[in-house]
Design a protein around this motif. Structure first.
Motif, mmCIF file in Angstrom:
data_model
loop_
_atom_site.group_PDB
_atom_site.id
_atom_site.type_symbol
_atom_site.label_atom_id
_atom_site.label_comp_id
_atom_site.label_asym_id
_atom_site.label_seq_id
_atom_site.Cartn_x
_atom_site.Cartn_y
_atom_site.Cartn_z
ATOM 1 N N GLN A 1 0.838 -1.195 0.000
ATOM 2 C CA GLN A 1 0.000 0.000 0.000
ATOM 3 C C GLN A 1 0.874 1.248 0.000
ATOM 4 O O GLN A 1 1.841 1.336 0.760
ATOM 5 N N ARG A 2 0.495 2.187 -0.822
ATOM 6 C CA ARG A 2 1.240 3.449 -0.922
ATOM 7 C C ARG A 2 0.792 4.410 0.173
ATOM 8 O O ARG A 2 -0.397 4.636 0.382
ATOM 9 N N ASP A 3 1.768 4.993 0.856
ATOM 10 C CA ASP A 3 1.514 6.031 1.845
ATOM 11 C C ASP A 3 1.541 7.399 1.184
ATOM 12 O O ASP A 3 0.697 8.242 1.443
ATOM 13 N N ALA A 4 2.553 7.620 0.323
ATOM 14 C CA ALA A 4 2.716 8.915 -0.334
ATOM 15 C C ALA A 4 3.429 8.718 -1.659
ATOM 16 O O ALA A 4 4.191 7.770 -1.833
ATOM 17 N N SER A 5 3.161 9.627 -2.573
ATOM 18 C CA SER A 5 3.828 9.618 -3.868
ATOM 19 C C SER A 5 4.454 10.989 -4.091
ATOM 20 O O SER A 5 3.844 12.018 -3.785
ATOM 21 N N PHE A 6 5.667 10.990 -4.611
ATOM 22 C CA PHE A 6 6.395 12.231 -4.859
ATOM 23 C C PHE A 6 6.680 12.311 -6.356
ATOM 24 O O PHE A 6 7.350 11.446 -6.910
ATOM 25 N N THR A 7 6.135 13.335 -6.985
ATOM 26 C CA THR A 7 6.261 13.515 -8.423
ATOM 27 C C THR A 7 7.323 14.566 -8.710
ATOM 28 O O THR A 7 7.359 15.600 -8.025
ATOM 29 N N PRO A 8 8.184 14.340 -9.699
ATOM 30 C CA PRO A 8 9.214 15.333 -10.017
ATOM 31 C C PRO A 8 8.593 16.692 -10.370
ATOM 32 O O PRO A 8 7.636 16.760 -11.137
ATOM 33 N N THR A 9 9.135 17.747 -9.752
ATOM 34 C CA THR A 9 8.657 19.108 -10.031
ATOM 35 C C THR A 9 9.791 20.061 -10.387
ATOM 36 O O THR A 9 9.528 21.191 -10.772
ATOM 37 N N MET A 10 11.032 19.614 -10.239
ATOM 38 C CA MET A 10 12.181 20.486 -10.469
ATOM 39 C C MET A 10 12.334 20.790 -11.962
ATOM 40 O O MET A 10 12.188 19.909 -12.808
ATOM 41 N N ASP A 11 12.664 22.015 -12.245
ATOM 42 C CA ASP A 11 12.949 22.448 -13.613
ATOM 43 C C ASP A 11 14.157 21.669 -14.146
ATOM 44 O O ASP A 11 15.126 21.429 -13.415
ATOM 45 N N GLY A 12 14.085 21.270 -15.420
ATOM 46 C CA GLY A 12 15.153 20.480 -16.021
ATOM 47 C C GLY A 12 16.498 21.175 -16.014
ATOM 48 O O GLY A 12 17.538 20.523 -15.835
ATOM 49 N N VAL A 13 16.517 22.483 -16.163
ATOM 50 C CA VAL A 13 17.780 23.223 -16.160
ATOM 51 C C VAL A 13 18.415 23.156 -14.773
ATOM 52 O O VAL A 13 19.623 22.939 -14.640
ATOM 53 N N GLU A 14 17.583 23.326 -13.741
ATOM 54 C CA GLU A 14 18.104 23.241 -12.372
ATOM 55 C C GLU A 14 18.617 21.835 -12.076
ATOM 56 O O GLU A 14 19.691 21.657 -11.506
ATOM 57 N N ARG A 15 17.838 20.818 -12.476
ATOM 58 C CA ARG A 15 18.252 19.429 -12.266
ATOM 59 C C ARG A 15 19.588 19.170 -12.945
ATOM 60 O O ARG A 15 20.510 18.617 -12.340
ATOM 61 N N ASP A 16 19.704 19.571 -14.198
ATOM 62 C CA ASP A 16 20.940 19.340 -14.949
ATOM 63 C C ASP A 16 22.133 20.032 -14.288
ATOM 64 O O ASP A 16 23.237 19.484 -14.251
ATOM 65 N N ALA A 17 21.910 21.241 -13.755
ATOM 66 C CA ALA A 17 22.993 21.969 -13.097
ATOM 67 C C ALA A 17 23.433 21.265 -11.821
ATOM 68 O O ALA A 17 24.630 21.124 -11.558
ATOM 69 N N LEU A 18 22.475 20.807 -11.035
ATOM 70 C CA LEU A 18 22.818 20.103 -9.800
ATOM 71 C C LEU A 18 23.539 18.791 -10.096
ATOM 72 O O LEU A 18 24.544 18.462 -9.458
ATOM 73 N N VAL A 19 23.048 18.045 -11.067
ATOM 74 C CA VAL A 19 23.687 16.775 -11.422
ATOM 75 C C VAL A 19 25.076 17.024 -12.010
ATOM 76 O O VAL A 19 26.009 16.260 -11.740
ATOM 77 N N ALA A 20 25.240 18.114 -12.766
ATOM 78 C CA ALA A 20 26.570 18.447 -13.299
ATOM 79 C C ALA A 20 27.545 18.721 -12.162
ATOM 80 O O ALA A 20 28.709 18.302 -12.207
ATOM 81 N N GLY A 21 27.080 19.390 -11.118
ATOM 82 C CA GLY A 21 27.926 19.637 -9.952
ATOM 83 C C GLY A 21 28.314 18.343 -9.264
ATOM 84 O O GLY A 21 29.466 18.144 -8.865
ATOM 85 N N TRP A 22 27.343 17.442 -9.122
ATOM 86 C CA TRP A 22 27.624 16.127 -8.532
ATOM 87 C C TRP A 22 28.628 15.367 -9.397
ATOM 88 O O TRP A 22 29.577 14.764 -8.881
ATOM 89 N N ASN A 23 28.424 15.394 -10.704
ATOM 90 C CA ASN A 23 29.328 14.665 -11.604
ATOM 91 C C ASN A 23 30.758 15.203 -11.505
ATOM 92 O O ASN A 23 31.719 14.431 -11.559
ATOM 93 N N LEU A 24 30.896 16.514 -11.331
ATOM 94 C CA LEU A 24 32.227 17.096 -11.161
ATOM 95 C C LEU A 24 32.841 16.627 -9.843
ATOM 96 O O LEU A 24 34.016 16.257 -9.780
ATOM 97 N N ALA A 25 32.041 16.606 -8.783
ATOM 98 C CA ALA A 25 32.528 16.113 -7.483
ATOM 99 C C ALA A 25 32.942 14.647 -7.595
ATOM 100 O O ALA A 25 33.982 14.249 -7.052
ATOM 101 N N MET A 26 32.150 13.855 -8.298
ATOM 102 C CA MET A 26 32.502 12.440 -8.484
ATOM 103 C C MET A 26 33.789 12.300 -9.288
ATOM 104 O O MET A 26 34.642 11.480 -8.953
ATOM 105 N N LYS A 27 33.912 13.093 -10.330
ATOM 106 C CA LYS A 27 35.120 13.027 -11.159
ATOM 107 C C LYS A 27 36.356 13.361 -10.319
ATOM 108 O O LYS A 27 37.367 12.654 -10.389
#
Length: 168
Positions: free
Chosen positions: A136-162
């Motif tokens: 049974q589902r208690d809660a559902s979370f749907t993506p709401t973040m703007d794609g540009v913001e998401r890409d920027a955050l993931v790019a920062g993570w990818n740089l940290a990983m590199k």
């Protein structure tokens, strides 16, 4: 661009790579070590907590990117465990992986699953399908973040990983 500025940490984004015992899938770097990037003299305890929580979403995104590279589509993610009680984290996870996240009523489904398997052993008429229907589902979370913001955050993570993988 905005993505490059965030990846370089100029917007005070902090990335924590929790490779305290190396990195597992999909990186498989057992000698990598934990690192924190982007801290300044204004960084406080709350920033470290947020970076630690965000790292869970980024690591999950790394896995899902690898899964997508193998041609396996993911349309929804079902989560469990104590961290799933944090609504902010579940929303951030949905935003970063860009896939809906469902949290169950029973957050400790690992223990529940073990109990259900024991029940199946005692009653052979019970099937995995019977048990799956009880989820049974208690809660559902749907993506709401703007794609540009998401890409920027993931790019920062990818740089940290590199940096972690080449310097750690």
């Amino acid at each position: 661009t905005e993505a490059i500025a965030r990846a370089q940490g100029s917007n005070n984004e902090i990335y924590m790579v929790p490779a305290l015992t190396g990195l597992g899938a999909p990186h498989w770097a057992p000698n990598a070590r934990g690192a924190i990037y982007g801290i300044t003299r204004d960084t406080g305890p709350a920033d470290f907590v947020r970076a630690a929580l965000e790292s869970v979403a980024y690591q999950t995104n790394d896995l899902f990117t690898a899964i997508a590279g193998d041609g396996i589509p993911v349309s929804v993610v079902r989560v469990d465990g104590g961290m799933t009680e944090n609504d902010w984290l579940m929303q951030f996870l949905a935003d970063i992986i860009d896939v809906p996240v469902d949290r169950p009523v029973v957050s400790e489904t690992t223990a529940l699953g073990a109990a259900m398997l024991a029940l199946m052993q005692s009653d052979p008429s019970i099937t995995l399908d019977d048990l799956a229907e009880r989820w049974q589902r208690d809660a559902s979370f749907t993506p709401t973040m703007d794609g540009v913001e998401r890409d920027a955050l993931v790019a920062g993570w990818n740089l940290a990983m590199k940096r972690t993988l080449t310097e750690g």
